[in-house]
Design a protein around this motif. Structure first.
Motif, PDB file in Angstrom:
ATOM      1  N   LYS A  87      -4.589   0.606   1.983  1.00 56.17           N
ATOM      2  CA  LYS A  87      -3.595   0.485   3.048  1.00 56.17           C
ATOM      3  C   LYS A  87      -3.232  -0.977   3.289  1.00 56.17           C
ATOM      4  O   LYS A  87      -2.092  -1.283   3.640  1.00 56.17           O
ATOM      5  CB  LYS A  87      -4.116   1.126   4.331  1.00 56.17           C
ATOM      6  CG  LYS A  87      -4.388   2.622   4.211  1.00 56.17           C
ATOM      7  CD  LYS A  87      -3.143   3.386   3.808  1.00 56.17           C
ATOM      8  CE  LYS A  87      -3.433   4.883   3.725  1.00 56.17           C
ATOM      9  NZ  LYS A  87      -2.248   5.665   3.287  1.00 56.17           N
ATOM     10  N   ALA A  91       0.798  -2.442   2.800  1.00 50.97           N
ATOM     11  CA  ALA A  91       1.555  -3.272   3.742  1.00 50.97           C
ATOM     12  C   ALA A  91       1.993  -4.575   3.082  1.00 50.97           C
ATOM     13  O   ALA A  91       3.138  -5.023   3.251  1.00 50.97           O
ATOM     14  CB  ALA A  91       0.709  -3.551   4.980  1.00 50.97           C
ATOM     15  N   GLU A 118       1.801   1.782  12.237  1.00 49.74           N
ATOM     16  CA  GLU A 118       1.763   0.669  11.301  1.00 49.74           C
ATOM     17  C   GLU A 118       2.364  -0.597  11.905  1.00 49.74           C
ATOM     18  O   GLU A 118       3.203  -0.543  12.813  1.00 49.74           O
ATOM     19  CB  GLU A 118       2.475   1.033   9.999  1.00 49.74           C
ATOM     20  CG  GLU A 118       3.978   1.181  10.148  1.00 49.74           C
ATOM     21  CD  GLU A 118       4.667   1.634   8.866  1.00 49.74           C
ATOM     22  OE1 GLU A 118       5.504   0.862   8.358  1.00 49.74           O
ATOM     23  OE2 GLU A 118       4.368   2.742   8.386  1.00 49.74           O
TER      24      GLU A 118
END
Length: 316
Positions: A87, A91, A118
């Motif tokens: 993750k 990003a 997010e």
């Protein structure tokens, strides 16, 4: 000794298979910790102040990226620690693609799908972009599972200037969003639309929201076994190499261009480590879950998966 799980029966809640999985998590955490102590990644690594051009294309999450200056820069800019976690990679991949396209600038308009909690919407807004963050309507029954775990976008804290929120169903993108944005993105969301076909259709439909020549960046789940039986339907689906090729053809027929995709899985030791459940359910186990367990590869219904990033240019 001390009532540890291997004293239970094979059929018990702490059977041998689960103990083996837990042991692998502990050993993986030791390997990751050694990399952190060596300064390759982790909380003590230097975070470059300036971004670095790498000519990013579509690719898989790899250990080498999580040890690279370009990714470390975005961790610092977004407020992440460069842990060995896919993750974090997702990003940074999205941020790097946006920056290399010259879109991380005031006045650019961005549309995010299924943003949940997010950090990307706020990050883009702080760079002067006009951001519309979307997620399922909280009244939609499908939103309940995400709201229950605090992952739904409607529960976001107060938004910075330049960031707005609107309920949008990824499977039914409103026409009034068409042709208005320089950038669209989604982060590990389209694999939850019910099928591989539905995920690909979302990507095609989201392209309609872009201005001519605009950019789309998506991350999703990827099955590392190109020849194995597909997980093509269900709550979480896994794209395989043939699905990416088919999507590239669909986009091409519509006049769009998917940048080349590098499916090299990487040769790092942590590229070979497969994390197994439990992930966040440490309270169901009598031992402490090792926080440093690497999470670049994950077991999904007996399949080994990772994250893939896709970059697409809209037709001009």
């Amino acid at each position: 000794m001390f009532g540890l799980p291997w004293r239970r029966t094979r059929r018990g809640p702490y059977g041998f298979a689960r103990v083996g999985a837990w042991n692998s998590k502990v050993l993986g955490a030791v390997l990751a910790r050694q990399c952190y102590e060596a300064g390759l990644a982790g909380p003590g690594v230097t975070l470059p102040e300036e971004p670095e051009w790498v000519g990013l294309r579509g690719c898989l999450c790899r250990q080498a990226d999580l040890e690279s200056p370009w990714l470390h820069h975005w961790c610092g800019a977004i407020g992440m620690v460069p842990f060995y976690h896919r993750k974090v990679w997702e990003a940074a991949f999205i941020a790097q693609a946006i920056w290399e396209a010259g879109l991380l600038a005031p006045g650019q308009r961005a549309l995010g799908f299924a943003v949940g909690q997010e950090a990307m919407p706020g990050f883009l807004a702080t760079h002067g972009m006009e951001v519309l963050a979307t997620d399922l309507d909280p009244r939609d029954p499908r939103a309940a599972r995400w709201a229950a775990t605090g992952q739904h976008g409607a529960t976001r804290a107060a938004a910075p200037a330049g960031l707005a929120f609107r309920p949008v169903d990824m499977a039914r993108i409103p026409r009034d969003l068409h042709g208005r944005f320089d950038l669209v993105w989604s982060m590990c969301a389209l694999e939850h639309l019910g099928s591989i076909r539905a995920g690909g259709t979302f990507i095609l439909n989201a392209m309609r929201c872009l201005k001519p020549g605009g950019l789309a960046v998506h991350t999703t789940e990827f099955d590392l076994d190109a020849e194995g039986p597909p997980l093509a339907r269900g709550g979480t689906v896994l794209f395989q190499a043939r699905d990416i090729e088919a999507l590239q053809r669909r986009l091409g027929r519509a006049g769009h261009e998917m940048l080349p995709v590098d499916l090299d899985p990487g040769a790092g030791l942590l590229d070979q480590f497969v994390d197994q459940p439990p992930y966040g359910e440490a309270d169901r186990w009598p031992l402490s879950r090792p926080a440093e367990t690497p999470h670049l590869r994950v077991l999904v219904e007996e399949r080994i998966a990772t994250s893939i990033g896709l970059i697409i240019r809209a037709k001009r």
